[in-house]
Design an enzyme around this catalytic site. Structure first.
Site, PDB file in Angstrom:
ATOM      1  N   ASP A 179      52.336 -23.667   7.861  1.00 41.50           N
ATOM      2  CA  ASP A 179      52.008 -24.551   8.984  1.00 41.50           C
ATOM      3  C   ASP A 179      52.613 -24.033  10.286  1.00 41.50           C
ATOM      4  O   ASP A 179      53.828 -24.018  10.443  1.00 41.50           O
ATOM      5  CB  ASP A 179      52.575 -25.949   8.657  1.00 41.50           C
ATOM      6  CG  ASP A 179      52.172 -27.006   9.664  1.00 41.50           C
ATOM      7  OD1 ASP A 179      51.427 -26.702  10.610  1.00 41.50           O
ATOM      8  OD2 ASP A 179      52.620 -28.152   9.485  1.00 41.50           O
ATOM      9  N   GLY A 180      51.722 -23.619  11.195  1.00 39.43           N
ATOM     10  CA  GLY A 180      52.156 -23.275  12.541  1.00 39.43           C
ATOM     11  C   GLY A 180      51.835 -21.855  12.950  1.00 39.43           C
ATOM     12  O   GLY A 180      52.235 -20.896  12.291  1.00 39.43           O
ATOM     13  N   GLY A 181      51.062 -21.732  14.034  1.00 41.59           N
ATOM     14  CA  GLY A 181      50.798 -20.415  14.614  1.00 41.59           C
ATOM     15  C   GLY A 181      49.876 -19.532  13.799  1.00 41.59           C
ATOM     16  O   GLY A 181      49.966 -18.305  13.869  1.00 41.59           O
TER      17      GLY A 181
ATOM     18  N   HIS B 103      52.157 -34.840   6.658  1.00 39.96           N
ATOM     19  CA  HIS B 103      53.382 -34.089   6.927  1.00 39.96           C
ATOM     20  C   HIS B 103      54.306 -34.994   7.736  1.00 39.96           C
ATOM     21  O   HIS B 103      54.073 -35.221   8.921  1.00 39.96           O
ATOM     22  CB  HIS B 103      52.994 -32.809   7.696  1.00 39.96           C
ATOM     23  CG  HIS B 103      54.148 -31.980   8.135  1.00 39.96           C
ATOM     24  ND1 HIS B 103      54.022 -30.981   9.068  1.00 39.96           N
ATOM     25  CD2 HIS B 103      55.460 -31.983   7.769  1.00 39.96           C
ATOM     26  CE1 HIS B 103      55.195 -30.409   9.267  1.00 39.96           C
ATOM     27  NE2 HIS B 103      56.087 -31.005   8.495  1.00 39.96           N
TER      28      HIS B 103
ATOM     29  N   MET C 179      57.223 -24.177   7.013  1.00 33.12           N
ATOM     30  CA  MET C 179      56.974 -24.213   8.456  1.00 33.12           C
ATOM     31  C   MET C 179      57.128 -22.794   9.007  1.00 33.12           C
ATOM     32  O   MET C 179      58.159 -22.154   8.813  1.00 33.12           O
ATOM     33  CB  MET C 179      57.978 -25.145   9.162  1.00 33.12           C
ATOM     34  CG  MET C 179      57.792 -26.618   8.875  1.00 33.12           C
ATOM     35  SD  MET C 179      56.116 -27.223   9.115  1.00 33.12           S
ATOM     36  CE  MET C 179      55.831 -26.887  10.860  1.00 33.12           C
TER      37      MET C 179
ATOM     38  N   GLY D  26      52.030 -28.146  18.565  1.00 28.11           N
ATOM     39  CA  GLY D  26      50.967 -27.213  18.215  1.00 28.11           C
ATOM     40  C   GLY D  26      51.013 -26.040  19.192  1.00 28.11           C
ATOM     41  O   GLY D  26      51.728 -26.073  20.196  1.00 28.11           O
ATOM     42  N   GLY D  27      50.264 -25.003  18.867  1.00 33.60           N
ATOM     43  CA  GLY D  27      50.079 -23.890  19.796  1.00 33.60           C
ATOM     44  C   GLY D  27      51.242 -22.929  19.910  1.00 33.60           C
ATOM     45  O   GLY D  27      51.314 -22.148  20.861  1.00 33.60           O
TER      46      GLY D  27
ATOM     47  N   SER E 153      44.741 -29.386  11.400  1.00 29.70           N
ATOM     48  CA  SER E 153      45.714 -30.415  11.797  1.00 29.70           C
ATOM     49  C   SER E 153      45.142 -31.238  12.944  1.00 29.70           C
ATOM     50  O   SER E 153      44.848 -30.691  14.018  1.00 29.70           O
ATOM     51  CB  SER E 153      47.016 -29.769  12.256  1.00 29.70           C
ATOM     52  OG  SER E 153      47.778 -30.736  12.951  1.00 29.70           O
TER      53      SER E 153
ATOM     54  N   MET F  26      57.266 -35.647   9.749  1.00 31.86           N
ATOM     55  CA  MET F  26      58.353 -35.067  10.553  1.00 31.86           C
ATOM     56  C   MET F  26      59.130 -36.227  11.139  1.00 31.86           C
ATOM     57  O   MET F  26      59.066 -36.521  12.344  1.00 31.86           O
ATOM     58  CB  MET F  26      57.756 -34.166  11.648  1.00 31.86           C
ATOM     59  CG  MET F  26      57.250 -32.838  11.112  1.00 31.86           C
ATOM     60  SD  MET F  26      56.203 -31.978  12.295  1.00 31.86           S
ATOM     61  CE  MET F  26      54.643 -32.770  11.961  1.00 31.86           C
TER      62      MET F  26
ATOM     63  N   GLY G  32      57.059 -29.768  15.648  1.00 41.07           N
ATOM     64  CA  GLY G  32      57.028 -30.645  16.822  1.00 41.07           C
ATOM     65  C   GLY G  32      55.838 -30.409  17.734  1.00 41.07           C
ATOM     66  O   GLY G  32      55.364 -31.341  18.367  1.00 41.07           O
TER      67      GLY G  32
ATOM     68  N   MET H 115      55.071 -37.721  13.606  1.00 42.69           N
ATOM     69  CA  MET H 115      56.310 -37.377  14.329  1.00 42.69           C
ATOM     70  C   MET H 115      56.931 -38.640  14.911  1.00 42.69           C
ATOM     71  O   MET H 115      56.203 -39.513  15.405  1.00 42.69           O
ATOM     72  CB  MET H 115      55.994 -36.409  15.475  1.00 42.69           C
ATOM     73  CG  MET H 115      55.280 -35.152  15.038  1.00 42.69           C
ATOM     74  SD  MET H 115      55.126 -33.997  16.410  1.00 42.69           S
ATOM     75  CE  MET H 115      54.020 -32.774  15.688  1.00 42.69           C
TER      76      MET H 115
ATOM     77  N   HIS I 296      45.044 -32.333   7.767  1.00 43.96           N
ATOM     78  CA  HIS I 296      46.503 -32.328   7.880  1.00 43.96           C
ATOM     79  C   HIS I 296      46.919 -33.339   8.954  1.00 43.96           C
ATOM     80  O   HIS I 296      46.424 -33.304  10.077  1.00 43.96           O
ATOM     81  CB  HIS I 296      46.962 -30.914   8.248  1.00 43.96           C
ATOM     82  CG  HIS I 296      48.436 -30.711   8.245  1.00 43.96           C
ATOM     83  ND1 HIS I 296      49.174 -30.539   7.088  1.00 43.96           N
ATOM     84  CD2 HIS I 296      49.332 -30.653   9.262  1.00 43.96           C
ATOM     85  CE1 HIS I 296      50.444 -30.370   7.392  1.00 43.96           C
ATOM     86  NE2 HIS I 296      50.581 -30.444   8.712  1.00 43.96           N
TER      87      HIS I 296
ATOM     88  N   ASP J  47      49.946 -34.881  11.046  1.00 47.61           N
ATOM     89  CA  ASP J  47      51.312 -34.623  11.502  1.00 47.61           C
ATOM     90  C   ASP J  47      51.942 -35.886  12.069  1.00 47.61           C
ATOM     91  O   ASP J  47      51.623 -36.323  13.179  1.00 47.61           O
ATOM     92  CB  ASP J  47      51.291 -33.537  12.583  1.00 47.61           C
ATOM     93  CG  ASP J  47      51.103 -32.144  11.989  1.00 47.61           C
ATOM     94  OD1 ASP J  47      51.813 -31.818  11.021  1.00 47.61           O
ATOM     95  OD2 ASP J  47      50.252 -31.397  12.499  1.00 47.61           O
TER      96      ASP J  47
END
Ligand code: DX5
Ligand code: ZN
Length: 222
Positions: free
Chosen positions: A175-177, A66, A137, A144-145, A7, A68, A142, A36, A32, A34
């Site tokens: 997606d995420g973590g 993606h 998700m 990263g990290g 991403s 959002m 919203g 927003m 990817h 993102d």
């Protein structure tokens, strides 16, 4: 073979082209993107121009977009025209989802539907035969990290079982973590495409290579 989609949210925007080229050279499969809007999620990132610029720099860079954003239907054609390869819309905000999936597919793009962690798989029932991908998700969107929310893996398993049972064709993306420490568990649950922001762009060269190797070498047990 499973795919890795770094991403660019975690890339360095000052040297974005370089970061993308390095990722692709190492074997990353998709990029990817993102998007927003400061409304569906608090931060604002970028719009369709980023896809246009990425594709003009490298037409083979597969852009997995993606969205959002609160009114994704208003932006679909802009991303189509910019050259997006896959467009993900959040089922929580899209009005007339079926119509917009058809619009994406009529324009020869892949169509994905995204679900937030607390949105149940049951809400996707009528999308499942139609879409190319379901994006689950594993963090609240919203930022990263963040840390992967454990119960979202149950949704991956549920989607995998529904896919096998009904012979659906969608890929399952998470997606995420996702980091080296939990990537195998996530793949075992049935994931086809792993999004990695921090775990890729904030990592050493060795860690990046390892991430790609683990994803590409993973064999799903049937
Ligand atoms: C979160 C974004 C993610 C994010 C993932 O809202 O949709 O794509 O970049 O970042 P990491 O991998 O750092 O959790
Ligand atoms: Zn994302």
């Amino acid at each position: 073979m499973a795919k890795l989609a770094p991403s660019i949210l975690s890339a360095n925007f000052y040297k974005l082209g370089e970061d993308i080229e390095n990722a692709l050279k190492l074997g990353a499969d998709w990029i990817h993107v993102d998007v927003m809007d400061g409304h569906f999620v608090p931060p604002i990132t970028f719009g369709s121009k980023i896809v246009k610029d990425i594709k003009s720099g490298n037409k083979n860079a597969f852009c997995d977009v993606h969205l959002m954003i609160t009114n994704p239907q208003d932006q679909i054609m802009q991303f189509v025209e910019a050259g997006a390869d896959l467009i993900n819309i959040h089922c929580e905000v899209v009005h007339h989802g079926d119509r917009f999936i058809n619009l994406i597919k009529e324009n020869n793009k892949l169509a994905g539907v995204t679900v937030n962690p607390a949105t149940p798989v049951s809400l996707l029932e009528h999308y499942l035969p139609l879409v190319d991908l379901i994006l689950v998700m594993s963090v609240n969107p919203g930022y990263g990290g963040q840390k992967c929310i454990g119960y979202t893996l149950k949704k991956i398993e549920e989607l995998k079982n529904l896919k096998v049972k009904n012979k659906y064709n969608y890929l399952i993306e998470i997606d995420g973590g996702i980091y080296l420490k939990n990537i195998e568990t996530v793949l075992k649950a049935g994931t086809d495409v792993i999004v990695a922001g921090s775990a890729f762009f904030n990592a050493s060269l060795e860690e990046k290579k390892k991430l790609i190797e683990v994803v590409h070498n993973f064999k799903q047990e049937c």
